[in-house]
Scaffold this active site. Sequence first.
Site, PDB file in Angstrom:
ATOM      1  N   LYS A  21     -50.564 -64.973 -11.178  1.00  0.00           N
ATOM      2  CA  LYS A  21     -51.325 -63.729 -11.255  1.00  0.00           C
ATOM      3  C   LYS A  21     -50.913 -62.759 -10.134  1.00  0.00           C
ATOM      4  CE  LYS A  21     -55.468 -64.129  -8.456  1.00  0.00           C
ATOM      5  NZ  LYS A  21     -55.344 -62.833  -7.788  1.00  0.00           N
TER       6      LYS A  21
ATOM      7  N   LYS B 103     -54.548 -71.737  -2.315  1.00  0.00           N
ATOM      8  CA  LYS B 103     -54.543 -71.123  -0.976  1.00  0.00           C
ATOM      9  C   LYS B 103     -54.341 -72.172   0.110  1.00  0.00           C
ATOM     10  CE  LYS B 103     -56.698 -66.752  -2.008  1.00  0.00           C
ATOM     11  NZ  LYS B 103     -57.619 -65.690  -1.662  1.00  0.00           N
TER      12      LYS B 103
ATOM     13  N   LYS C 239     -53.229 -59.945  -4.058  1.00  0.00           N
ATOM     14  CA  LYS C 239     -53.153 -59.208  -2.795  1.00  0.00           C
ATOM     15  C   LYS C 239     -52.455 -60.025  -1.728  1.00  0.00           C
ATOM     16  CE  LYS C 239     -57.669 -57.764  -2.970  1.00  0.00           C
ATOM     17  NZ  LYS C 239     -58.566 -58.723  -2.404  1.00  0.00           N
TER      18      LYS C 239
END
Length: 329
Positions: free
Chosen positions: A194, A112, A197
């Site tokens: 993966k 992130k 969202k």
Amino acid sequence: METVFSGVQPSESPLHLGNYLGAIKNWIELQEKYRCIFCVADLHALTVPKDPQKFPEKIKDMAKIYLAAGIKAEKSIIFIQSSVKEHAELCWILNTIAKIPELERMTQFKEKAERHKKDLNVGLFDYPVLMAADILLYKTQLVPVGEDQIQHVELTRTLAERFNKKFGETFIIPKALVKKEGARIMGLDDPTKKMSKSATSPLNYIALTDSPETIREKIKKAMTDSGKEIKFDPPSKPAISNLLEIYSLCSGQMIGALEKKYAGAESYAEFKNDLAETIISFLSPFQEKFQALDKDDKYVINLLNEGASKAQTIASQTMAEVKTKIGLI
Ligand code: ATP
Ligand code: MG
């Protein structure tokens, strides 16, 4: 009775099949045997930019998703993380025993941080410590999560052990509960990462609220592998293996049976077609319940307030114990 705790962040994008198959689906079964506590992790969601106008809806939607998926308010505690102030309070205490290199090693942070280079806030770095606080506040034994969260549960164990050693037995050392099937559903547009969202393209995921047309479109566009064989072999066929896993979990058919069904197929068309219809039927009961709840904000808010009050009772007891142990008055 052992305690189960888990949560999902109300992100900008809606919940996807990975969240459902990897986490929430397992919560439903656990309700029968454990004291279950499920939170809407709104404080965690703040670690990436949020639109304050849209955020309240996202938070309420998450609670509606839990309910529509089958979490029962009579059996489990459902609440919003930020309404129990002890989460932030314990997070601060745990910050004082967490070590910077430990947090720097977290895969989710590294990924992130790369995506939010220009706006890398301290919250994103501290995310795993807040998650440790969430879990430890309720003396949790089991944390049902997808594979990507195992590292954070490991850190939670480390922090709990460190605290207990330093200040005396306080926390229960929790365990991650990860089901083999569905623990890591991959992105439809990139089967090496993966399903997420916060993916940049909606073609990455099937949202639980996607319409039948959108599902058909997304499955049609989903990446496939070279060749036309429909075989489960993640190293050589990551895309088809992922689609087969989704198909199997949504239909209840074994992967082997699906391989047989499509053996000798001339193309991926029929397989993809059937897969889309399977997902549509799988999601349809959930979507009906979600739509019904959507009209009933008052019911959901009441239920969340009741949940918060039950959660707070447990959390404040733990916090009082923690404060005494570390010498706060
Ligand atoms: P974000 O990209 O915003 O982090 P996310 O899709 O990773 O969103 P989270 O709210 O972080 O969702 O995670 C909620 C739960 O869903 C966790 O238990 C996590 O392990 C699980 N989960 C997330 N993605 C997947 C996936 N692709 N396959 C299986 N489980 C998943
Ligand atoms: Mg995540």
